[in-house]
Design a protein around this motif. Structure first.
Motif, PDB file in Angstrom:
ATOM      1  N   SER A   1       0.855  -1.194   0.000  1.00 19.96           N
ATOM      2  CA  SER A   1       0.000   0.000   0.000  1.00 19.96           C
ATOM      3  C   SER A   1       0.885   1.236   0.000  1.00 19.96           C
ATOM      4  CB  SER A   1      -0.914   0.017   1.226  1.00 19.96           C
ATOM      5  OG  SER A   1      -0.168   0.201   2.416  1.00 19.96           O
TER       6      SER A   1
ATOM      7  N   CYS B   1      -4.360   2.530   6.365  1.00 19.14           N
ATOM      8  CA  CYS B   1      -4.456   2.423   4.905  1.00 19.14           C
ATOM      9  C   CYS B   1      -5.800   1.893   4.451  1.00 19.14           C
ATOM     10  CB  CYS B   1      -3.361   1.476   4.409  1.00 19.14           C
ATOM     11  SG  CYS B   1      -3.662  -0.206   5.011  1.00 19.14           S
TER      12      CYS B   1
ATOM     13  N   GLU C   1      -7.422   3.122   1.345  1.00 21.51           N
ATOM     14  CA  GLU C   1      -6.836   2.624   0.102  1.00 21.51           C
ATOM     15  C   GLU C   1      -7.476   1.309  -0.321  1.00 21.51           C
ATOM     16  OE1 GLU C   1      -2.520   2.689  -0.685  1.00 21.51           O
ATOM     17  OE2 GLU C   1      -2.350   3.478   1.349  1.00 21.51           O
ATOM     18  N   ALA C   2      -7.721   0.436   0.666  1.00 20.22           N
ATOM     19  CA  ALA C   2      -8.293  -0.875   0.357  1.00 20.22           C
ATOM     20  C   ALA C   2      -9.750  -0.767  -0.071  1.00 20.22           C
ATOM     21  CB  ALA C   2      -8.164  -1.794   1.568  1.00 20.22           C
TER      22      ALA C   2
ATOM     23  N   TYR D   1      -0.572  -3.539  -4.913  1.00 21.47           N
ATOM     24  CA  TYR D   1      -1.603  -3.910  -3.952  1.00 21.47           C
ATOM     25  C   TYR D   1      -1.798  -5.413  -3.895  1.00 21.47           C
ATOM     26  CZ  TYR D   1      -2.940   0.995  -3.552  1.00 21.47           C
ATOM     27  OH  TYR D   1      -2.944   2.340  -3.314  1.00 21.47           O
TER      28      TYR D   1
ATOM     29  N   PHE E   1      -2.664  -3.222   4.877  1.00 19.45           N
ATOM     30  CA  PHE E   1      -3.548  -3.113   3.718  1.00 19.45           C
ATOM     31  C   PHE E   1      -5.011  -3.319   4.119  1.00 19.45           C
ATOM     32  CE2 PHE E   1      -5.210  -4.910  -0.451  1.00 19.45           C
ATOM     33  CZ  PHE E   1      -5.396  -3.658  -0.996  1.00 19.45           C
TER      34      PHE E   1
END
Length: 380
Positions: A157, A314, A317-318, A179, A293
Motif C-alpha cells: 500500500s 491504509c 486505500e483498500a 496492492y 492493507f
C-alpha cells in the motif's frame, strides 16, 4: 529457450492459513498463470508444513517445492532460512529470489542473486506496544536486513511505502507499490441455501454485522462491541478469527455493556464457510487501529457487503471512497455509520456497486502481472 529460475520464500505458503499465507498462495497461483513458459518457480520451505495449505499451490513441471537437506532440527531449518538457503539457491541456479513476507536471507547480494522483498506492514515499529519487546527487536533486525539485501521492495500500500521510507531510510525509487490481490473464491456465487446452512451450523441470528481478523488488541474489536449499544437490538456482531487473550476482554466488555448474547466469536472457520458468512451479513466492520492493507475489506466487497472501517492507516486505500470511515475511538460514530449501511438504508446499494468497481484494481492476474514486470526489469 533458456530457463529462468525464480525462488520464493514459501514458509508461510505451507504453514499459515490466513493473512500472509493467503497472500503467498494467491500470488504464486496467479504468477504461474501469467509468467513466460520458460520461467521455473521454486518454492523454498523449511518443511512440508500442512497438506491442506501446501496443496493450494499445486506442483507442476514449472512449480516445485524445495526443502533443506539434512536439517532435521527446527533450529537448523530456521538458520537455513536466514543464510544457509543461499547455497541451495546457487546450487539450483536461481537468478532471482522473492521474499514474500518481509524477509530475505543474508548473502544474496554477495552471491549475485537478484532479489525482491514484499513488505506488508511495519506495525511492530509504528505500534510496538502490540508486541513482545523481543519480537519487535527480531522483526526490526529482519526488516533492516531485507532493506540491505533487496534490489527492489514491494509495498502492498502507499501507507506501507511511506513507512518503509520513513522508518527504513529507503529511497522512493527502490519501492514499487503493488496492492495485494484477493482470492478469486470470494467472487464466486453463494446460494441462499449455502448461506442458510452456515447460519444454522454456527447458530447465528438472522441479522448480523461481520468482522474478520485475529481477535487481538490492534484489531480493536471492543469498539464494535461498544457500538452495539447504539444499534437495533436484533443486530448482532459476528467476529471470525484466531482468538488471543484479548478475546476475553472483548467478552468482558460485551458483558459490561449488556450485549454479551449479541456477540459471537468464531475461530477455526474453514475457507468454505467464510464466504457464506460474508454473504449472510448485512455490513462488514473493520475498526482496526493500524493495517498494512486490509484484505478482508476487499473480500467483503466482493461478497456484496458495504463496509465501515477505521481511519488512521491504509483502509481507505483498500476500500475506496464509497465505504464509510470513522475514528477508531468513537463507538457512536461507528454505530451511526453501520446504521447507514444496513439493508434498506438510503444509498446502500449504490455504495456497494461503486465499491465493487473500485476493487477490480486488485484482481489477481493484474497484481501478478505487475510483480512479473518487476522481475523482468531485474533480470535484464
Amino acid at each position: 529457450m533458456k530457463e529462468t529460475i525464480i525462488g520464493f520464500d514459501a514458509k508461510r505458503v505451507v504453514r499459515n492459513a490466513t493473512g500472509l499465507g493467503n497472500y503467498c498462495r494467491t500470488l504464486l497461483n496467479d504468477l504461474s498463470a501469467v509468467v513466460p513458459e520458460e520461467w521455473q518457480l521454486r518454492l523454498y520451505a523449511p518443511d512440508a508444513g500442512r497438506d491442506e495449505l501446501r496443496s493450494q499451490v499445486a506442483e507442476t513441471p514449472r512449480v516445485k517445492y524445495v526443502y533443506p537437506r539434512g536439517r532435521r532440527l527446527k533450529v537448523q531449518r530456521s538458520l537455513w532460512r536466514v543464510s544457509g538457503i543461499v547455497d541451495d539457491l546457487q546450487r539450483d541456479g536461481v537468478q532471482l529470489y522473492h521474499g514474500l513476507t518481509g524477509e530475505l536471507p543474508r548473502g544474496l547480494r554477495r552471491a549475485g542473486i537478484r532479489s525482491v522483498v514484499t513488505i506488508h506492514d511495519l506495525i511492530f515499529l509504528r505500534h510496538p506496544e502490540y508486541y513482545h519487546w523481543i519480537d519487535t527487536k527480531i522483526y526490526a533486525w529482519k526488516f533492516r536486513l531485507a532493506c540491505q539485501e533487496a534490489d527492489r521492495i514491494i509495498a502492498i500500500s502507499e501507507r506501507t511505502k511511506q513507512d518503509v521510507m520513513e522508518l527504513g531510510g529507503v529511497s522512493a525509487d527502490r519501492i514499487d507499490v503493488v496492492y495485494q490481490s484477493c482470492s478469486p473464491r470470494f467472487t464466486a456465487e453463494v446460494t441462499p441455501q449455502q448461506t442458510a446452512d452456515v447460519r444454522s451450523r454456527y447458530s447465528l441470528p438472522p441479522r448480523y454485522v461481520l468482522s474478520v481478523g485475529s481477535v487481538e488488541e490492534r484489531k480493536n474489536l471492543t469498539e464494535a462491541v461498544r457500538a452495539l449499544r447504539h444499534l437495533p437490538a436484533d443486530i448482532h456482531l459476528v467476529a471470525v478469527g484466531k482468538p488471543t487473550k484479548y478475546a476475553g476482554r472483548v467478552m468482558a466488555e460485551a458483558g459490561h455493556d449488556g450485549v454479551a448474547e449479541r456477540v459471537h466469536l468464531l475461530h477455526g472457520v474453514p475457507d468454505g464457510d467464510l464466504q457464506a458468512l460474508y454473504h449472510g451479513a448485512e455490513v462488514f466492520v473493520y475498526p482496526s487501529r493500524y493495517e498494512g492493507f486490509g484484505i478482508p475489506i476487499i473480500e467483503a466487497i466482493h461478497c456484496g457487503l458495504p463496509v465501515v472501517a477505521a481511519t488512521g492507516s491504509c483502509l481507505e486505500e483498500a476500500g475506496g471512497p464509497n465505504c464509510l470511515y470513522v475514528s477508531p475511538d468513537d463507538p457512536e460514530a461507528l454505530a451511526d455509520a453501520v446504521s447507514r449501511q444496513l439493508r434498506g438504508a438510503s444509498g446502500r446499494e449504490e455504495r456497494i456497486a461503486r465499491s465493487r468497481d473500485y476493487v477490480r484494481r486488485f484482481e489477481g492476474t493484474d497484481v501478478a502481472g505487475q510483480v512479473a514486470d518487476i522481475y523482468r526489469q531485474l533480470l535484464l
